[in-house]
Design a protein around this motif. Structure first.
Motif, PDB file in Angstrom:
ATOM      1  N   THR A  77      46.274 -32.966  34.748  1.00 49.96           N
ATOM      2  CA  THR A  77      45.118 -32.873  33.874  1.00 49.96           C
ATOM      3  C   THR A  77      44.799 -34.259  33.335  1.00 49.96           C
ATOM      4  O   THR A  77      45.676 -35.104  33.191  1.00 49.96           O
ATOM      5  N   PRO A  78      43.528 -34.515  33.028  1.00 47.02           N
ATOM      6  CA  PRO A  78      43.164 -35.830  32.526  1.00 47.02           C
ATOM      7  C   PRO A  78      43.913 -36.135  31.231  1.00 47.02           C
ATOM      8  O   PRO A  78      44.049 -35.280  30.370  1.00 47.02           O
ATOM      9  N   GLN A  79      44.380 -37.327  31.088  1.00 50.41           N
ATOM     10  CA  GLN A  79      45.127 -37.717  29.903  1.00 50.41           C
ATOM     11  C   GLN A  79      44.204 -38.446  28.936  1.00 50.41           C
ATOM     12  O   GLN A  79      43.322 -39.201  29.315  1.00 50.41           O
ATOM     13  N   ILE A  80      44.456 -38.207  27.650  1.00 50.09           N
ATOM     14  CA  ILE A  80      43.645 -38.866  26.630  1.00 50.09           C
ATOM     15  C   ILE A  80      44.088 -40.306  26.484  1.00 50.09           C
ATOM     16  O   ILE A  80      45.281 -40.609  26.369  1.00 50.09           O
ATOM     17  N   CYS A  81      43.140 -41.160  26.455  1.00 49.94           N
ATOM     18  CA  CYS A  81      43.454 -42.589  26.288  1.00 49.94           C
ATOM     19  C   CYS A  81      43.786 -42.846  24.818  1.00 49.94           C
ATOM     20  O   CYS A  81      42.964 -42.668  23.951  1.00 49.94           O
ATOM     21  N   GLU A  82      45.015 -43.211  24.572  1.00 48.32           N
ATOM     22  CA  GLU A  82      45.435 -43.457  23.204  1.00 48.32           C
ATOM     23  C   GLU A  82      45.906 -44.907  23.081  1.00 48.32           C
ATOM     24  O   GLU A  82      46.659 -45.253  22.236  1.00 48.32           O
ATOM     25  N   ALA A 137      50.069 -33.415  23.329  1.00 44.86           N
ATOM     26  CA  ALA A 137      48.942 -33.093  22.442  1.00 44.86           C
ATOM     27  C   ALA A 137      49.080 -31.699  21.844  1.00 44.86           C
ATOM     28  O   ALA A 137      48.105 -31.108  21.412  1.00 44.86           O
ATOM     29  N   ARG A 138      50.293 -31.179  21.806  1.00 44.49           N
ATOM     30  CA  ARG A 138      50.482 -29.784  21.403  1.00 44.49           C
ATOM     31  C   ARG A 138      50.027 -29.526  19.967  1.00 44.49           C
ATOM     32  O   ARG A 138      49.459 -28.480  19.665  1.00 44.49           O
ATOM     33  N   GLY A 139      50.269 -30.460  19.062  1.00 41.09           N
ATOM     34  CA  GLY A 139      49.839 -30.266  17.682  1.00 41.09           C
ATOM     35  C   GLY A 139      48.336 -30.177  17.567  1.00 41.09           C
ATOM     36  O   GLY A 139      47.791 -29.304  16.882  1.00 41.09           O
ATOM     37  N   ARG A 140      47.630 -31.079  18.251  1.00 39.82           N
ATOM     38  CA  ARG A 140      46.163 -31.062  18.202  1.00 39.82           C
ATOM     39  C   ARG A 140      45.598 -29.809  18.859  1.00 39.82           C
ATOM     40  O   ARG A 140      44.649 -29.199  18.357  1.00 39.82           O
ATOM     41  N   SER A 198      52.699 -42.711  20.687  1.00 35.62           N
ATOM     42  CA  SER A 198      52.288 -43.152  19.362  1.00 35.62           C
ATOM     43  C   SER A 198      50.840 -43.633  19.433  1.00 35.62           C
ATOM     44  O   SER A 198      50.451 -44.340  20.352  1.00 35.62           O
ATOM     45  N   ALA A 199      50.036 -43.208  18.480  1.00 36.14           N
ATOM     46  CA  ALA A 199      48.635 -43.609  18.456  1.00 36.14           C
ATOM     47  C   ALA A 199      48.173 -43.663  17.019  1.00 36.14           C
ATOM     48  O   ALA A 199      48.800 -43.108  16.113  1.00 36.14           O
ATOM     49  N   ARG A 200      47.080 -44.316  16.799  1.00 29.51           N
ATOM     50  CA  ARG A 200      46.514 -44.348  15.463  1.00 29.51           C
ATOM     51  C   ARG A 200      45.952 -42.978  15.102  1.00 29.51           C
ATOM     52  O   ARG A 200      45.452 -42.257  15.951  1.00 29.51           O
ATOM     53  N   TYR A 201      46.024 -42.655  13.814  1.00 32.84           N
ATOM     54  CA  TYR A 201      45.561 -41.349  13.343  1.00 32.84           C
ATOM     55  C   TYR A 201      44.097 -41.121  13.709  1.00 32.84           C
ATOM     56  O   TYR A 201      43.712 -40.029  14.141  1.00 32.84           O
ATOM     57  N   ARG A 202      43.274 -42.141  13.548  1.00 34.87           N
ATOM     58  CA  ARG A 202      41.848 -41.992  13.847  1.00 34.87           C
ATOM     59  C   ARG A 202      41.630 -41.623  15.308  1.00 34.87           C
ATOM     60  O   ARG A 202      40.758 -40.806  15.640  1.00 34.87           O
ATOM     61  N   VAL A 203      42.429 -42.174  16.197  1.00 37.33           N
ATOM     62  CA  VAL A 203      42.315 -41.865  17.622  1.00 37.33           C
ATOM     63  C   VAL A 203      42.713 -40.414  17.879  1.00 37.33           C
ATOM     64  O   VAL A 203      42.084 -39.700  18.664  1.00 37.33           O
ATOM     65  N   LEU A 204      43.790 -39.965  17.200  1.00 38.06           N
ATOM     66  CA  LEU A 204      44.241 -38.589  17.381  1.00 38.06           C
ATOM     67  C   LEU A 204      43.174 -37.584  16.961  1.00 38.06           C
ATOM     68  O   LEU A 204      42.879 -36.626  17.681  1.00 38.06           O
ATOM     69  N   VAL A 205      42.590 -37.783  15.789  1.00 33.83           N
ATOM     70  CA  VAL A 205      41.560 -36.858  15.312  1.00 33.83           C
ATOM     71  C   VAL A 205      40.339 -36.924  16.222  1.00 33.83           C
ATOM     72  O   VAL A 205      39.739 -35.902  16.561  1.00 33.83           O
ATOM     73  N   THR A 248      37.704 -34.591  22.838  1.00 32.76           N
ATOM     74  CA  THR A 248      38.062 -34.823  24.236  1.00 32.76           C
ATOM     75  C   THR A 248      38.904 -33.682  24.782  1.00 32.76           C
ATOM     76  O   THR A 248      38.689 -33.208  25.906  1.00 32.76           O
ATOM     77  N   LEU A 249      39.868 -33.239  23.989  1.00 35.40           N
ATOM     78  CA  LEU A 249      40.703 -32.106  24.412  1.00 35.40           C
ATOM     79  C   LEU A 249      39.858 -30.859  24.641  1.00 35.40           C
ATOM     80  O   LEU A 249      40.058 -30.133  25.616  1.00 35.40           O
TER      81      LEU A 249
END
Length: 411
Positions: free
Chosen positions: A406-411, A344-347, A193-200, A205-206
């Motif tokens: 693989t490097p993971q996104i910091c959420e 992160a499949r959706g992104r 779970s993460a904030r929407y702003r972080v996801l976008v 980063t991806l």
């Protein structure tokens, strides 16, 4: 409620393929109807051109702004809500509204059509890894068939009824799909779970951290540029000598090329069998061959030397090869990127689709300039360059080990 990447339930592949095939019609519905829409609403030529542009712009916005919600919001609820909004927007477009309102709702139609790209990662999550290529290929067949059939079907509907009836019929079809999917979609809550702003914000980063995503997205963008260059302008040489097709003949020509969609499930199965890299190279070589063939057939020398039926057959073969190569490229590309990061499949899916969509827009725009200066030969030259660019990207390995660290996104 699932919180892992383990298969959730058997995938209703035919339903998913039907759903994507119906939903994608929204993107192409106004293209053959734009003249009727402009006359009915009193749109100026410039405003009429905005109808399709705003739908496509809305779709692009949805890919980057709504599809990432697949990694944040429960997927079933998100997909059904987006489908409902799409059906409502289509129904509003069929109503007698002001021109400005129609243009605004066109953007909303495109925005909510992105539910297609929410279904694809959910189907991947519902499938074991060894079968994901096959499932993606089968679903992509439905998507691409829907896109190819949308123009002739819209023309027939408008000819026998009205352009508004085409919007009403599609709104009803999308609403019915929503009801059917409500009985078959599993609940899937994203792992993190993460904030929407972080996801976008993590989209950049991806893109930076995933070389397979960059390579496959750029490859598909180049291939789709060739595809768009051909199909955005092929009606012009077909309507002129030596072909001399009318509206019905051009529609039949487009329908004949649908046979190229068979390459999607074949490509998916080859990917599952560990032959993705060679299959991708073959797909790009086929696209190059298709563009060279169409360019040679469209020349004045070929028109003078070949019988009329042979010219038609050769141009039809070029269209089939182009569709087959492009569809295979997309199926293999989607398989590769959907193996990268489950969380992160959706992104990733939104990024992949958005980039190749931009490639298609560039291909159409450049082909228009080429047509004005060099005719059909110029258009085919643009398509050939796009296909060669995709082929050049094959020098790198196609797939990365999905299980590798693989490097993971910091959420």
């Amino acid at each position: 409620m699932s919180t892992t990447d383990a298969p959730l339930a058997p995938v209703p592949v035919r339903l998913f393929a039907l759903a994507t095939g119906v939903i994608v019609v929204s993107l192409y519905l106004p293209q053959p109807l734009v003249g009727l829409i402009a006359t009915s609403l009193g749109l100026s030529p410039a405003e009429a051109g905005l109808v399709s542009t705003l739908i496509l712009a809305g779709y692009a916005a949805g890919l980057f702004l709504l599809v990432p919600l697949c990694d944040l919001v429960e997927n079933r609820r998100l997909i059904l809500a987006t489908l409902a909004a799409n059906a409502v927007a289509l129904a509003i477009a069929a109503c007698p509204i002001a021109p400005a309102g129609f243009l605004a709702i066109s953007f909303a139609i495109g925005l909510t059509t992105c539910s297609i790209q929410m279904l694809v990662p959910l189907a991947v999550a519902m499938t074991v890894e060894a079968q994901r290529g096959r499932v993606i290929g089968d679903i992509m067949s439905g998507l691409l068939l829907g896109g190819m059939l949308s123009r002739p079907l819209a023309s027939l509907m408008a000819q026998h009824f009205s352009w508004r009836a085409a919007y009403v019929l599609l709104a009803a079809a999308v609403a019915l799909l929503g009801i059917l999917l409500a009985f078959h979609l599993p609940h899937r809550q994203p792992v993190k779970s993460a904030r929407y702003r972080v996801l976008v914000g993590s989209l950049a980063t991806l893109w930076r951290e995933e070389p397979v995503l960059r390579r496959r997205a750029l490859s598909s963008a180049a291939s789709f540029a060739a595809f768009s260059a051909f199909w955005s302008l092929v009606a012009l040489p077909l309507a002129a000598p030596p072909f001399g097709f009318g509206a019905v003949g051009i529609a039949v020509f487009a329908l004949a090329s649908i046979s190229g969609a068979i390459s999607a499930p074949i490509a998916g199965r080859l990917g599952d069998a560990g032959k993705a890299r060679i299959a991708m190279r073959i797909a790009h070589v086929v696209i190059v061959a298709a563009m060279l063939l169409s360019g040679s057939v469209g020349s004045s020398r070929a028109a003078a030397a070949m019988p009329h039926t042979a010219l038609i057959a050769a141009m039809g073969l070029a269209a089939i090869l182009l569709d087959a190569g492009t569809i295979a490229d997309q199926a293999l590309g989607r398989r590769a990127v959907n193996l990268l990061r489950p969380e992160a499949r959706g992104r990733i899916n939104g990024l992949f689709t958005g980039v190749f969509f931009i490639g298609g827009a560039i291909g159409s725009a450049v082909a228009g300039v080429a047509w004005a200066h060099a005719g059909w030969a110029g258009v085919c030259a643009v398509g050939t360059l796009g296909a060669l660019a995709a082929l050049a990207l094959d020098r790198q390995p196609l797939d990365a080990d999905a299980s590798a660290s693989t490097p993971q996104i910091c959420e």
